[in-house]
Design an enzyme around this catalytic site. Sequence first.
Site, PDB file in Angstrom:
ATOM      1  N   LYS A  55       0.541  50.596 -71.108  1.00  0.00           N
ATOM      2  CA  LYS A  55       0.440  51.835 -70.351  1.00  0.00           C
ATOM      3  C   LYS A  55       1.575  51.919 -69.332  1.00  0.00           C
ATOM      4  CE  LYS A  55      -4.580  52.288 -70.736  1.00  0.00           C
ATOM      5  NZ  LYS A  55      -4.505  53.346 -71.745  1.00  0.00           N
ATOM      6  N   ARG A  67     -12.852  52.115 -78.284  1.00  0.00           N
ATOM      7  CA  ARG A  67     -13.686  52.469 -79.432  1.00  0.00           C
ATOM      8  C   ARG A  67     -13.928  51.262 -80.326  1.00  0.00           C
ATOM      9  NH1 ARG A  67      -9.176  56.679 -81.281  1.00  0.00           N
ATOM     10  NH2 ARG A  67      -9.119  56.754 -79.021  1.00  0.00           N
TER      11      ARG A  67
END
Length: 448
Positions: free
Chosen positions: A263, A298
């Site tokens: 990120k 997820r």
Amino acid sequence: MKVEFSAFPKALSGNVAVLVAAMDKAAGGAIARALSAGRYTGGKGQTQTILGQSGEVARLLLLGVGEGRKLDARGAEGLGGVIAAEANAAGHKSVTVVVDPVRGCRLTAGQIAARIALGASLRNYRFDKYKTKDKPEQKLSLETLTVVLAGPAEARRAFAALEPAIPATFLTRDLVSEPANVLYPAEFARRARELSKLGVKVEILGEAEMKKLGMHVLLGVGQGSPRESQLLVMRWMNGPKSQKPVALIGKGVCFDTGGISLKPAGGMEDMKWDMGGAGAVTGAMRLIEVINTDAEGRLILCDAMWYVQEKYKPQAMVELSTLTGAMIVALGHERAGLFSNDTQLSNRLRAAGAGLGEKLWRLPLGPKYDKLMDSEIADMRNVSNSRDAGSITAAQFLQRFVQPGVAWAHLDIAGVAWSSRGNETTPKGATAYGVRLLDKLIADNYER
């Protein structure tokens, strides 16, 4: 903060807040002058302070209610939050709130009083355990809130039912606010284990247990950290034995670096709240009275979802996660995204959140979205090869792990788990979104 309810005394003293409806006329004295002077109209949330004008009263705060017929429970909580914020800004240790029946309002004075007390309590929070040089004026000052009304007994009963939400909300805010070097998986699990004192059965699965269960996807995400991955299972099995449980699942990534898809440095420190879903479920487990138990998010969820279905055979499964930045693009910070395979569950969730300020917006699922998750070299990919519909494809990935017959809902809370502005009942920072929503869902639909 201590909350008290009392009948009207012979005289009011100290710092007093008075609710003023926009359509009502105050008679005589300082209140009447304040209503006619300046721009104060009694609009919802509008305030006017009068100093030393009313006998024993040192400071009188007029708080606008707006149109009485529009005042609901959430609105009354917001009024309480305004009172707490004003009191702390002025450095008051105690405040007395005067509540009369509000003309046209469907809530009784006792219900309004209880909701004001709840809103003030929720607003009276600050995560400052690492602040050692704050000046006195920067700290919370409000210690006692006294609500005065004609029928204090009703208010006490109403508040007793609402009060458990306060420590549960604060627990979640604390968890979400902690830095990752303090709240790593084992520490998260240790704090959750403290709920066993309340009767919650807490089980911790370490990496050895997860390997035996075949949770290789979750373990694959965690192998980038020197800290051991853990799966936290909390159970409240006090419902009828014939009743299938409701499963609550929260994403608990204690710090999200993005792995090899690193990120950007800017805002990286905010990734400590990537466990906001798990934080909300933990807070709800402190409150509820029934069973329950980036792209990397997820992945850990799919193992957790499969495990809870295999072991507990739930009738419904609700999962919360700060899953996609695309959710913030779609809905901003006003609503969480809702995806579900069951309209009844979807409607129940929306109804539960509507009166709490925890709003949901249902988004679509479908075969064409699901096809975007197909892979040429494996059964599926964990992200689409397109930036289109990022939140939807993430939900489609999760739906592939929902077993037939299980009502499932996925709440993407990426835009609402943390607030840079706050609102009437929530200061800046962790919001604890989902704690009261889950509690109300269970109470309204699954408790017997």
